[in-house]
Design an enzyme around this catalytic site. Structure first.
Site, mmCIF file in Angstrom:
data_model
loop_
_atom_site.group_PDB
_atom_site.id
_atom_site.type_symbol
_atom_site.label_atom_id
_atom_site.label_comp_id
_atom_site.label_asym_id
_atom_site.label_seq_id
_atom_site.Cartn_x
_atom_site.Cartn_y
_atom_site.Cartn_z
ATOM 1 C CB SER A 141 -0.882 -0.005 1.253
ATOM 2 O OG SER A 141 -1.539 1.232 1.441
ATOM 3 C CE1 TYR A 154 -5.388 -2.042 5.082
ATOM 4 C CE2 TYR A 154 -4.249 0.039 4.765
ATOM 5 C CZ TYR A 154 -4.866 -1.077 4.246
ATOM 6 O OH TYR A 154 -4.930 -1.246 2.881
#
Length: 268
Positions: A141, A154
């Site tokens: 990400s 996360y």
């Protein structure tokens, strides 16, 4: 990719499904895997209508035995695997770090990080035995490089995937390509209420697919990410310039240099 076998975890929706369509359109045989049978059935039916050879099997990436069954299914169906996309991931509505329930934090790490670890472990060993050119791409990400979102677990999971991928790529034979996919905000089921405002998954797949085929180490998309990355790197360089500036012979304590010297002396 004609007749190459491509396995995609989390392949029924979002980025995974968009990649399944893109690989499939290029002639690849697709295996998608995740826990939701009905979503995989729907995805494979739609892929079939597009002329893609697509099959599915249930897989929970938090369970090593389940990932091993995925590999067994793939080799049983096709006798090989040429590309693995470790794409399965989740996001929860995290509170402040001190207020986030530990079970939520562990769940995020178990899917987003340990799930990737298990995929690399199981398929990496199989691909090594297979002995032919293969690829493993892990979905990281923009949160692998800076804090684009507010969820600590996360972000930590995606930072961890970066480290795992970079180390793993040094440990596999040179006929296995290992790389990191770095999405920015892409339409998915993680935050469906915002999908009309973010990059469509098909557009994202179109951007990154040539990079995967080229075997790139980092697979990128959202151009403005470099601004956020530079913010962190500039702060880091400033800290070194102020408190640990370069000097003649400063490699004396560099880990890689030290390891090399210790190996030469037979100490490790």
């Amino acid at each position: 990719m004609k007749d190459k076998v491509v396995v995609i975890t989390g392949g029924a929706t979002g980025i995974g499904y968009a990649l399944a369509k893109t690989f499939g359109a290029d002639g690849a045989k697709i295996v998608i895997a995740e826990p939701r049978e009905h979503r995989m059935e729907e995805a494979c039916e739609m892929l079939g209508e597009l002329g893609v050879d697509a099959r599915w099997t249930v897989c929970d990436v938090t369970d090593l035995e389940s990932v091993e069954k995925l590999a067994h299914f793939t080799w049983g169906q096709h006798g090989r695997c040429d590309v693995l996309i470790n794409n399965a991931g989740i996001g929860l509505r995290e509170k402040r770090l001190p207020d986030t329930p530990m079970e939520d934090a562990h769940r995020i790490m178990d899917v987003n990080f340990w799930g990737v670890w298990r995929g690399c472990r199981v398929f990496g060993n199989r691909m090594k035995e297979q002995g032919s050119p293969a690829m493993i791409y892990n979905t990281g990400s923009e949160n692998s490089f800076f804090c684009a979102s507010t969820g600590a677990a996360y972000i930590a999971s995606k930072h961890a995937v970066l480290g795992l991928t970079e180390m793993f790529r040094q440990q596999v034979p040179n006929y296995i390509t290992v790389g990191l996919i770095i999405p920015g905000w892409v339409a998915s089921e993680l935050n469906p209420q915002f999908n009309e405002h973010v990059m469509p998954a098909d557009d994202f797949a179109a951007i990154i697919y040539p990079q995967i085929k080229a075997g790139e180490r980092f697979v990128v998309s959202h151009a403005y990410n470099v601004v956020r990355i530079d913010e962190r790197m500039d702060a880091l360089r400033a800290a070194y310039a102020k408190y640990a500036p370069r000097y003649e012979g400063d490699e004396e304590y560099d880990v890689k240099v030290l390891v090399g010297r210790l190996k030469d002396r037979g100490l490790i």
